[in-house]
Design an enzyme around this catalytic site. Sequence first.
Site, PDB file in Angstrom:
ATOM      1  N   CYS A  93      38.050  43.582  42.004  1.00 26.93           N
ATOM      2  CA  CYS A  93      36.665  43.294  41.509  1.00 26.93           C
ATOM      3  C   CYS A  93      36.977  43.430  39.706  1.00 26.93           C
ATOM      4  CB  CYS A  93      35.741  44.178  41.804  1.00 26.93           C
ATOM      5  SG  CYS A  93      34.076  44.136  41.161  1.00 26.93           S
ATOM      6  N   CYS A  98      37.378  40.762  48.772  1.00 27.35           N
ATOM      7  CA  CYS A  98      36.608  42.200  48.528  1.00 27.35           C
ATOM      8  C   CYS A  98      36.178  42.477  49.867  1.00 27.35           C
ATOM      9  CB  CYS A  98      35.728  42.027  47.439  1.00 27.35           C
ATOM     10  SG  CYS A  98      34.792  43.508  47.277  1.00 27.35           S
ATOM     11  N   CYS A 129      36.333  37.608  44.780  1.00 28.55           N
ATOM     12  CA  CYS A 129      35.187  37.950  45.603  1.00 28.55           C
ATOM     13  C   CYS A 129      35.597  37.792  47.288  1.00 28.55           C
ATOM     14  CB  CYS A 129      34.006  37.554  45.323  1.00 28.55           C
ATOM     15  SG  CYS A 129      33.465  37.780  43.679  1.00 28.55           S
ATOM     16  N   GLU A 160      47.421  61.047  33.900  1.00 29.35           N
ATOM     17  CA  GLU A 160      45.990  60.794  33.526  1.00 29.35           C
ATOM     18  C   GLU A 160      45.689  60.553  32.100  1.00 29.35           C
ATOM     19  OE1 GLU A 160      43.651  59.456  35.386  1.00 29.35           O
ATOM     20  OE2 GLU A 160      43.958  60.311  37.359  1.00 29.35           O
ATOM     21  N   ASP A 217      35.983  55.732  36.349  1.00 39.21           N
ATOM     22  CA  ASP A 217      36.429  54.981  35.285  1.00 39.21           C
ATOM     23  C   ASP A 217      35.907  53.672  34.997  1.00 39.21           C
ATOM     24  OD1 ASP A 217      37.674  53.709  37.382  1.00 39.21           O
ATOM     25  OD2 ASP A 217      39.675  53.835  36.705  1.00 39.21           O
ATOM     26  N   CYS A 231      27.708  43.315  48.536  1.00 41.93           N
ATOM     27  CA  CYS A 231      27.570  43.257  47.138  1.00 41.93           C
ATOM     28  C   CYS A 231      26.212  42.670  46.836  1.00 41.93           C
ATOM     29  CB  CYS A 231      28.849  42.288  46.727  1.00 41.93           C
ATOM     30  SG  CYS A 231      28.470  42.306  44.856  1.00 41.93           S
ATOM     31  N   TYR A 288      36.227  62.307  32.881  1.00 39.94           N
ATOM     32  CA  TYR A 288      37.160  61.739  33.784  1.00 39.94           C
ATOM     33  C   TYR A 288      38.367  62.351  34.306  1.00 39.94           C
ATOM     34  CZ  TYR A 288      40.478  58.811  35.816  1.00 39.94           C
ATOM     35  OH  TYR A 288      41.569  58.292  36.606  1.00 39.94           O
TER      36      TYR A 288
END
Length: 287
Positions: free
Chosen positions: A190, A200, A197, A35, A136, A206, A118
């Site tokens: 995305c 997705c 799209c 991280e 994030d 959406c 985060y």
Amino acid sequence: MSEIADALVPWFQRTARDLPWRRAGFGAWGILVSEFMLQQTPVTRVIPLLEAWLERWPSPAALAEAPPAEAVKQWANLGYPRRALWLHRAAVEITERHDGIVPNDVDALLALTGIGDYTARAVAVFAYGRREPVVDTNTRRVIARAVHGRSQPGPAAKRDLADMSALLPDDDHAAAVVNAAAMELGALVCTARTPRCEECPLRELCAWRAAGYPDTGDQRPKQARYEGSDRQARGAVLRILRHADHDVPVVALIADWPDPVQRDRAIDSLVADGLIEIDGEGARLPR
């Protein structure tokens, strides 16, 4: 479970990338290091350096025993080298405060050097299975579009955690999967500039798609150009010191840099950040 979670879980189970930190047994220390490294750095650059780091320092105690200079050297070309110092300090704190075990509590993680909202939640969720919202840049973009109908998220805010929390299932494991899936969706599908799209799993849910993809503006702060920046000058100084086996005269540090004022400013800022030390007329990485 929300409709969005219902769609994300099976999609992620089918398509998730095989990344080291997602493998069973990777451990909390490995996840914490990953991280730190992944902040503003592409996955492909991180993986080989992460593996080398964990081979050299497989535990917080092992890193805590090393001089800070070694952490800065091992950081290599990842950028934002203060992260290396922060990770070293966090390793010392984990060793001294938590008997060398990365804590599983968000507040305890937040108390460590270099760890923000985060990272603390990512470690708690992905290492220990805690039910916490992890947010994030990619997650915020998915929520901005799918939930709020905006083309881009606004500046980061505390409400982002509430937005993500509202999507999480009650089950701890399923919640961790949804956190990871939202991040993956934003990273691969995305995306900021060219969202795919039709691929997705949220396309029927959406709000942005339903509204006809309106351009609602982009209020995110823009990152300054690297070329010719203070960051580039700082990186050039550190590159010299990482490869030096002795103190380097300050006057010899990027002596041919085109802007001497910027050069001096870069050196001063590195000293202020604790990334280099100047003793007399010589400079070195921190001991």
